[in-house]
Design an enzyme around this catalytic site. Structure first.
Site, PDB file in Angstrom:
ATOM      1  N   SER B  35      33.382  53.556  27.990  1.00 26.81           N
ATOM      2  CA  SER B  35      32.429  52.458  28.057  1.00 26.81           C
ATOM      3  C   SER B  35      31.776  52.363  26.689  1.00 26.81           C
ATOM      4  O   SER B  35      31.699  53.364  25.965  1.00 26.81           O
ATOM      5  CB  SER B  35      31.370  52.733  29.130  1.00 26.81           C
ATOM      6  OG  SER B  35      30.316  51.790  29.038  1.00 26.81           O
ATOM      7  N   ARG B  36      31.300  51.173  26.323  1.00 23.57           N
ATOM      8  CA  ARG B  36      30.607  51.062  25.021  1.00 23.57           C
ATOM      9  C   ARG B  36      29.298  51.843  25.073  1.00 23.57           C
ATOM     10  O   ARG B  36      28.725  52.183  24.067  1.00 23.57           O
ATOM     11  CB  ARG B  36      30.353  49.591  24.697  1.00 23.57           C
ATOM     12  CG  ARG B  36      31.634  48.847  24.374  1.00 23.57           C
ATOM     13  CD  ARG B  36      31.395  47.725  23.367  1.00 23.57           C
ATOM     14  NE  ARG B  36      32.664  47.043  23.098  1.00 23.57           N
ATOM     15  CZ  ARG B  36      33.031  45.921  23.691  1.00 23.57           C
ATOM     16  NH1 ARG B  36      32.237  45.330  24.551  1.00 23.57           N
ATOM     17  NH2 ARG B  36      34.198  45.383  23.414  1.00 23.57           N
ATOM     18  N   HIS B  78      39.665  40.782  27.699  1.00 17.39           N
ATOM     19  CA  HIS B  78      40.975  41.335  28.083  1.00 17.39           C
ATOM     20  C   HIS B  78      41.981  41.322  26.943  1.00 17.39           C
ATOM     21  O   HIS B  78      42.719  42.278  26.734  1.00 17.39           O
ATOM     22  CB  HIS B  78      41.540  40.564  29.286  1.00 17.39           C
ATOM     23  CG  HIS B  78      40.847  40.861  30.573  1.00 17.39           C
ATOM     24  ND1 HIS B  78      41.170  40.255  31.755  1.00 17.39           N
ATOM     25  CD2 HIS B  78      39.838  41.719  30.880  1.00 17.39           C
ATOM     26  CE1 HIS B  78      40.390  40.713  32.732  1.00 17.39           C
ATOM     27  NE2 HIS B  78      39.570  41.588  32.216  1.00 17.39           N
ATOM     28  N   LYS B  96      42.769  40.912  36.520  1.00 17.79           N
ATOM     29  CA  LYS B  96      43.050  39.490  36.508  1.00 17.79           C
ATOM     30  C   LYS B  96      41.778  38.725  36.167  1.00 17.79           C
ATOM     31  O   LYS B  96      40.695  39.234  36.467  1.00 17.79           O
ATOM     32  CB  LYS B  96      43.645  39.012  37.832  1.00 17.79           C
ATOM     33  CG  LYS B  96      43.122  39.589  39.130  1.00 17.79           C
ATOM     34  CD  LYS B  96      41.695  39.513  39.525  1.00 17.79           C
ATOM     35  CE  LYS B  96      40.969  38.229  39.484  1.00 17.79           C
ATOM     36  NZ  LYS B  96      39.507  38.369  39.720  1.00 17.79           N
ATOM     37  N   ARG B 164      27.636  36.561  34.511  1.00 15.20           N
ATOM     38  CA  ARG B 164      28.897  36.200  33.848  1.00 15.20           C
ATOM     39  C   ARG B 164      29.611  35.069  34.570  1.00 15.20           C
ATOM     40  O   ARG B 164      30.303  34.267  33.946  1.00 15.20           O
ATOM     41  CB  ARG B 164      29.814  37.414  33.696  1.00 15.20           C
ATOM     42  CG  ARG B 164      30.455  37.878  34.976  1.00 15.20           C
ATOM     43  CD  ARG B 164      31.603  38.865  34.800  1.00 15.20           C
ATOM     44  NE  ARG B 164      32.071  39.250  36.124  1.00 15.20           N
ATOM     45  CZ  ARG B 164      32.983  38.591  36.832  1.00 15.20           C
ATOM     46  NH1 ARG B 164      33.580  37.533  36.334  1.00 15.20           N
ATOM     47  NH2 ARG B 164      33.316  38.985  38.050  1.00 15.20           N
ATOM     48  N   ASP B 177      37.759  33.439  38.056  1.00 14.43           N
ATOM     49  CA  ASP B 177      37.265  34.614  38.763  1.00 14.43           C
ATOM     50  C   ASP B 177      38.017  34.851  40.066  1.00 14.43           C
ATOM     51  O   ASP B 177      38.422  35.976  40.363  1.00 14.43           O
ATOM     52  CB  ASP B 177      35.767  34.483  39.042  1.00 14.43           C
ATOM     53  CG  ASP B 177      35.142  35.827  39.403  1.00 14.43           C
ATOM     54  OD1 ASP B 177      35.475  36.814  38.737  1.00 14.43           O
ATOM     55  OD2 ASP B 177      34.353  35.883  40.355  1.00 14.43           O
TER      56      ASP B 177
END
Lengths: 329, 329
Positions: B35-36, B78, B96, B164, B177
């Protein structure tokens, strides 16, 4: 209470259903039946104990003992049959769709106005008690803000080139036969017109729309996802989705029951009222009331509503390039 | 059997679900999480007993002890995250939609080919046992000739400009989504591409599609009526209609059950198989199999399938005039 005297033009299946409704009603007399085939009219008259059987529509239209005529012929004859009655100063309740296109409806509207005679399309769904309940639940915001409606009217009839539903000459196909129901229903529930109409259809060897999908987008961000079919059993339900729940109307076009669900999918309210007869009595009662009160249109289903739906259906057929032979120049 | 060693990029909700699936599988090792935010990675590592937690995606991508990386970041990342892994010769299973558009998918496809490394979009629905049953029932013509498919994927999230899903910068909206599910599903079931695509959308104050209706017409006279929403609970079912019956798949995207009905609406057949874990294990098993057998794509969900669906989604967005900010020149 004044008894309203009815005649019926066309002696098919829908005429039988409607005759049964009329026979169940008080202050309502079914006086005459007309078919181009006199034997058929006589058989129908015997079955429903109707006094007069005519072998021509003209005779019935001229009968002074009739107040209103229910027209139960194929779509493509509606304009001519309705005009015949209106010209003879007979009130008219004509099966849906009132006509095959916008121009024909406009013609009948101006004729009815000129003659000052009652005219209504037999969009019986609008007169069902369940439909009024759905309207009131929406008005009371019982499902919060309305967002999405999904409704289909489809049945599966095997392809038969001689059947009216697969025949362009009788303006066959799903849109006019059954698609008119969900379109009229959605426009009635929302009380506004779509700002965008997109659609697609399968035009088979029949050269009419055997199935279709129609999306109507309404101002305020509501989408209706509509489909109809004569070649696929796509169902007959309406699902009305708000941000605080859903309303489900099984067999919305003839509904006697409606259910409301919360956002967790739990059933929270049901309304059920068996039809007095078969559901057609509600529109017939509305016609009786209008005639008794001297109205030439029904507030619930005025001719402007029929015209609005015709405009949408013309637009949809334009997207498919579907014209009926009688519309070709 | 060779143990496949996995890493995960992104430590959100879907990463947790997928990690749970991996942890339930034999000959499968979850080796690292990145993770960042290193603290977040460490918490995730502790929760799933993962040996390594990285505070950057680069470190994970370079770790020689990892065979394949599952990418669980937002859509808009992605392409970059997948490219990072492919460049480092890591196999990739990416959530996806694989990318936000056709061009980005093409880019990743050519990169994967150049690197000769496995790449797959995590379209897990295709790998569910129930989906295989539906395919076999269709192949066996258990519902006769297929005519119509209706499928929706919608949920209702209150508008939130910082979420988001309501944000164009993160390629929010229903189509990418969740709409990707019914589109990919229908194309997979039919094994052909639509000849016509029509659609409409409500583009709200969010500037992304809050709900949509999509009709796909396929050669041979099959219509698919698809909808998706982030602002309306339109359901998650698939109804597959033939001329001799219907197949109903509740929650088709994660289905463990499917029902078949005859033309009278009678339930005639049910298939039910509880997921071994949560349903994500099936796609993970496919990735393991492909890697063990040295394949760079899955036959069930090759990159060409992802590209086909991307093309349809680009076409649909073109109809709405919807571009994400990163697509503007």
């Amino acid at each position: 209470m004044k008894t309203i005297r009815w005649g019926i033009i066309g002696a098919g299946r829908i005429a039988s259903t409607f005759a049964a409704a009329l026979k169940s009603m008080e202050y309502t007399k079914l006086t005459a039946i007309a078919s181009r085939d006199l034997t058929r009219a006589e058989e129908f008259a015997e079955r429903f104990q109707i006094k007069k059987a005519y072998g021509s529509y003209e005779e019935l239209a001229r009968d002074p003992a009739i107040d209103v005529v229910y027209i139960a012929t194929p779509h493509t004859e509606h304009k001519m049959n309705s005009a015949l009655c209106l010209t003879n100063k007979k009130a008219v309740l004509c099966e849906k769709p009132l006509t095959i296109n916008y121009a024909e409806t406009e013609y009948l509207m101006s004729l009815a106005k000129k003659q000052n005679v009652f005219l209504m399309e037999a969009m019986w769904t609008k007169f069902l008690p369940v439909t009024a309940v759905v309207k009131s639940w929406l008005a009371e915001k019982k499902i919060g803000e309305l967002r999405h409606i999904r409704s289909s009217f489809g049945y599966s009839a095997a392809f038969d080139g001689s059947s009216r539903i697969y025949n362009p000459d009788t303006a066959g196909g799903a849109l006019l036969d059954v698609g008119v129901y969900p379109i009229a229903y959605v426009v009635y529930l929302l009380e506004e017109l779509p700002e965008q109409v997109v659609s697609s259809a399968v035009i088979g060897r029949s050269h009419v729309d055997e199935q279709n999908v129609i999306s109507l987008r309404f101002p305020g961000g509501i989408l209706a996802d509509i489909s109809s079919a004569v070649s696929a059993d796509t169902g007959n339900d309406a699902l009305i989705i708000g941000d605080r729940g859903r309303i489900f109307v099984p067999n919305f076009w003839k509904a006697d029951k409606v259910e409301r669900y919360d956002t967790n999918g739990q059933l929270v309210e049901t309304y059920y009222l068996p039809h007095k007869k078969n559901g057609y009595e509600y529109e017939a009662e509305e016609v009786n009331r209008c005639l008794r009160e001297g109205e030439t249109e029904s507030d619930t289903h005025p001719l402007s509503s029929t015209l609005e739906v015709m405009k949408i259906m013309d637009q949809i057929r334009g997207q498919w390039g579907l014209k009926y032979p009688q519309e070709e120049n």
